[in-house]
Design an enzyme around this catalytic site. Structure first.
Site, PDB file in Angstrom:
ATOM      1  N   SER A 130     -32.779  10.212  87.044  1.00  0.00           N
ATOM      2  CA  SER A 130     -32.674   8.747  86.935  1.00  0.00           C
ATOM      3  C   SER A 130     -31.227   8.232  86.985  1.00  0.00           C
ATOM      4  O   SER A 130     -30.981   7.202  87.616  1.00  0.00           O
ATOM      5  CB  SER A 130     -33.368   8.262  85.666  1.00  0.00           C
ATOM      6  OG  SER A 130     -34.758   8.431  85.806  1.00  0.00           O
ATOM      7  N   LYS A 167     -42.599   9.001  75.370  1.00  0.00           N
ATOM      8  CA  LYS A 167     -43.316   7.809  75.869  1.00  0.00           C
ATOM      9  C   LYS A 167     -44.400   7.299  74.916  1.00  0.00           C
ATOM     10  O   LYS A 167     -44.594   6.092  74.784  1.00  0.00           O
ATOM     11  CB  LYS A 167     -43.946   8.107  77.233  1.00  0.00           C
ATOM     12  CG  LYS A 167     -42.917   8.345  78.324  1.00  0.00           C
ATOM     13  CD  LYS A 167     -43.605   8.515  79.661  1.00  0.00           C
ATOM     14  CE  LYS A 167     -42.645   9.041  80.706  1.00  0.00           C
ATOM     15  NZ  LYS A 167     -43.251   9.111  82.037  1.00  0.00           N
ATOM     16  N   ASN A 212     -42.553   3.578  79.073  1.00  0.00           N
ATOM     17  CA  ASN A 212     -41.494   4.318  79.776  1.00  0.00           C
ATOM     18  C   ASN A 212     -40.258   3.463  80.015  1.00  0.00           C
ATOM     19  O   ASN A 212     -39.232   3.962  80.461  1.00  0.00           O
ATOM     20  CB  ASN A 212     -41.993   4.914  81.094  1.00  0.00           C
ATOM     21  CG  ASN A 212     -42.017   3.890  82.212  1.00  0.00           C
ATOM     22  OD1 ASN A 212     -42.299   2.714  81.977  1.00  0.00           O
ATOM     23  ND2 ASN A 212     -41.725   4.309  83.414  1.00  0.00           N
ATOM     24  N   ASP A 238     -44.927   3.334  85.151  1.00  0.00           N
ATOM     25  CA  ASP A 238     -45.374   4.552  85.842  1.00  0.00           C
ATOM     26  C   ASP A 238     -46.579   4.288  86.743  1.00  0.00           C
ATOM     27  O   ASP A 238     -46.660   4.798  87.865  1.00  0.00           O
ATOM     28  CB  ASP A 238     -45.753   5.637  84.826  1.00  0.00           C
ATOM     29  CG  ASP A 238     -44.523   6.320  84.233  1.00  0.00           C
ATOM     30  OD1 ASP A 238     -43.462   6.315  84.882  1.00  0.00           O
ATOM     31  OD2 ASP A 238     -44.638   6.854  83.117  1.00  0.00           O
ATOM     32  N   ALA A 285     -55.204  15.180  81.424  1.00  0.00           N
ATOM     33  CA  ALA A 285     -55.655  14.108  80.528  1.00  0.00           C
ATOM     34  C   ALA A 285     -54.552  13.756  79.539  1.00  0.00           C
ATOM     35  O   ALA A 285     -54.815  13.223  78.482  1.00  0.00           O
ATOM     36  CB  ALA A 285     -56.920  14.530  79.787  1.00  0.00           C
ATOM     37  N   GLY A 286     -53.291  14.046  79.922  1.00  0.00           N
ATOM     38  CA  GLY A 286     -52.150  13.681  79.088  1.00  0.00           C
ATOM     39  C   GLY A 286     -51.663  12.288  79.443  1.00  0.00           C
ATOM     40  O   GLY A 286     -52.409  11.481  80.025  1.00  0.00           O
ATOM     41  N   GLY A 287     -50.406  12.012  79.102  1.00  0.00           N
ATOM     42  CA  GLY A 287     -49.855  10.676  79.322  1.00  0.00           C
ATOM     43  C   GLY A 287     -49.845  10.269  80.789  1.00  0.00           C
ATOM     44  O   GLY A 287     -50.228   9.141  81.132  1.00  0.00           O
ATOM     45  N   GLY A 339     -44.403  13.759  93.897  1.00  0.00           N
ATOM     46  CA  GLY A 339     -44.206  12.630  92.988  1.00  0.00           C
ATOM     47  C   GLY A 339     -42.877  11.904  93.115  1.00  0.00           C
ATOM     48  O   GLY A 339     -42.547  11.075  92.261  1.00  0.00           O
TER      49      GLY A 339
HETATM   50  P1  ATR Z   1     -47.559  14.172  80.451  1.00  0.00           P
HETATM   51  O1  ATR Z   1     -47.112  13.024  79.612  1.00  0.00           O
HETATM   52  O2  ATR Z   1     -46.550  14.638  81.457  1.00  0.00           O
HETATM   53  O3  ATR Z   1     -48.895  13.942  81.061  1.00  0.00           O
HETATM   54  P2  ATR Z   1     -48.820  15.810  78.442  1.00  0.00           P
HETATM   55  O4  ATR Z   1     -49.365  14.587  77.795  1.00  0.00           O
HETATM   56  O5  ATR Z   1     -48.264  16.903  77.606  1.00  0.00           O
HETATM   57  O6  ATR Z   1     -47.657  15.416  79.454  1.00  0.00           O
HETATM   58  O7  ATR Z   1     -49.975  16.391  79.397  1.00  0.00           O
HETATM   59  C1  ATR Z   1     -49.839  17.599  80.095  1.00  0.00           C
HETATM   60  C2  ATR Z   1     -51.113  17.855  80.882  1.00  0.00           C
HETATM   61  O8  ATR Z   1     -50.968  19.101  81.592  1.00  0.00           O
HETATM   62  C3  ATR Z   1     -52.345  17.994  80.017  1.00  0.00           C
HETATM   63  O9  ATR Z   1     -53.459  17.536  80.734  1.00  0.00           O
HETATM   64  C4  ATR Z   1     -52.404  19.507  79.804  1.00  0.00           C
HETATM   65  O10 ATR Z   1     -53.677  20.021  79.491  1.00  0.00           O
HETATM   66  P3  ATR Z   1     -54.177  20.092  77.963  1.00  0.00           P
HETATM   67  O11 ATR Z   1     -54.649  18.708  77.632  1.00  0.00           O
HETATM   68  O12 ATR Z   1     -55.278  21.087  77.979  1.00  0.00           O
HETATM   69  O13 ATR Z   1     -52.989  20.525  77.141  1.00  0.00           O
HETATM   70  C5  ATR Z   1     -51.999  19.986  81.165  1.00  0.00           C
HETATM   71  N1  ATR Z   1     -51.503  21.362  81.129  1.00  0.00           N
HETATM   72  C6  ATR Z   1     -50.315  21.776  80.633  1.00  0.00           C
HETATM   73  N2  ATR Z   1     -50.181  23.121  80.785  1.00  0.00           N
HETATM   74  C7  ATR Z   1     -51.321  23.561  81.389  1.00  0.00           C
HETATM   75  C8  ATR Z   1     -51.792  24.834  81.850  1.00  0.00           C
HETATM   76  N3  ATR Z   1     -51.061  25.941  81.712  1.00  0.00           N
HETATM   77  N4  ATR Z   1     -53.000  24.889  82.451  1.00  0.00           N
HETATM   78  C9  ATR Z   1     -53.758  23.776  82.601  1.00  0.00           C
HETATM   79  N5  ATR Z   1     -53.352  22.551  82.210  1.00  0.00           N
HETATM   80  C10 ATR Z   1     -52.164  22.421  81.614  1.00  0.00           C
END
Ligand code: ATR
Length: 302
Positions: A23, A72, A93, A128, A155-157, A267
């Site tokens: 950034s 975030k 963000n 974002d 399913a994260g942020g 991305g």
């Molecule tokens: P961000 O804000 O970048 O989305 P996050 O909220 O930590 O970061 O989300 C990371 C995502 O990557 C989640 O969906 C996570 O899956 P889990 O909910 O099961 O933790 C996924 N992820 C991270 N490492 C992984 C792995 N080794 N295999 C599969 N999914 C993974």
């Protein structure tokens, strides 16, 4: 650096770690292009110090902040006002520091002379999702997602912001898949509440979809397995595959998708357009997108 003097004003990205952030390169190139006497910094802030860092930035009359991993979600509770999109995404963000104008409206500090700054409030935004929408439109020449079928990994942020944007754009069906199934189920339940017309399914699709988005962190490391099996890509051949990861430029997922004949994009566009949107909020001016993209490419890919 010689441009910094007593009149220089500041923006910053806060992260932990923050050294990887592209950034500053992107935003400082833009500030130069716009002839703004501002400087954009990258500051390492531990999660336990985030509240103090935001308060300090406010006290020092910074123009605004960006937040990156892992701040975030936590920032949502630390700003004075939350924009609707940030509230719905569950993440902030971008913070715009604002002060009342003579007319009483809150205006961004970047659009007010320092001597006119009165009380300050922090306003949390999320750019974002907007960044993703502009990137999909440009990278795939795909302006209208209405009626589309999408497989979203994660399913994260990042996934949450993407899911909301896709739902708002009127897609027809959303397949949600995550390593921790319960998190996908929870996101699906929330989305069903807000968007009852969209088909939300928590498994891999059987038929080809219009778009796959990887919003997991799988692929950041060269040793990571692809987040989707190559055989699945070959047999179900989605039309487009988007990876929110931009470093490396081509993840194993994108390589396999290309081999399977899908259109692909990484991305970088999301990073570019979320930054452009933040700069526009702070400055009230159109972001010089071409300059920002060139700066990003040079910083990330050399
Ligand atoms: P961000 O804000 O970048 O989305 P996050 O909220 O930590 O970061 O989300 C990371 C995502 O990557 C989640 O969906 C996570 O899956 P889990 O909910 O099961 O933790 C996924 N992820 C991270 N490492 C992984 C792995 N080794 N295999 C599969 N999914 C993974």
């Amino acid at each position: 650096m010689e441009l910094i003097n007593a009149s220089t004003r500041y923006c910053a990205v806060l992260g932990h770690p923050v050294r990887h952030s592209a950034s500053p390169a992107m935003q400082n190139a833009a500030l130069k292009e716009l002839n703004l006497p501002w400087c954009y910094l990258a500051l390492e802030v531990h999660p336990q110090d985030l509240r103090a860092a935001i308060a300090g930035a406010k006290a020092m009359k910074l123009i605004g902040l960006n937040l990156t991993v892992p701040h975030k979600t936590a920032a949502l509770e630390m700003v004075d006002v939350v924009h609707e999109k940030a509230r719905r995404s569950g993440a902030v963000n971008t913070i715009v520091f604002e002060t009342p104008s003579l007319g009483g409206d809150w205006v961004p500090l970047g659009q007010v002379a320092v001597e006119d700054v009165g009380p300050i409030r922090s306003h949390g935004y999320n750019t974002d999702a907007q960044g993703l929408a502009r990137s999909l439109e440009e990278d795939f020449q795909w302006p209208d997602l209405r009626g589309a079928s999408v497989l979203l990994l994660g399913a994260g942020g990042a996934a949450r912001a993407a899911a909301l944007q896709l739902a708002e754009e009127g897609i027809d069906s959303l397949f949600l898949v995550n390593r921790t199934g319960a998190k996908a189920e929870q996101l699906a339940a929330e989305l069903r509440g807000g968007f009852p017309k969209i088909h939300i399914i928590t498994r891999l699709p059987h038929d080809p979809v219009d778009l796959v988005i990887n919003a997991t962190s799988v692929g950041l490391k060269a040793s990571d397995p692809p987040p989707l099996a190559e055989e699945w890509l070959e047999s179900r051949r989605p039309r487009r595959v988007y990876d929110v990861i931009y470093r490396p430029a081509e993840t194993r997922l994108l390589r396999a998708a290309k081999k399977a004949g899908c259109q692909t994009a990484n991305g970088l566009g999301l990073l570019l357009y979320q930054g452009a949107a933040a700069l526009e909020l702070w400055s009230g001016r159109a972001a010089p997108v071409a300059v920002m993209r060139a700066a990003l490419q040079k910083d990330i890919y050399g």
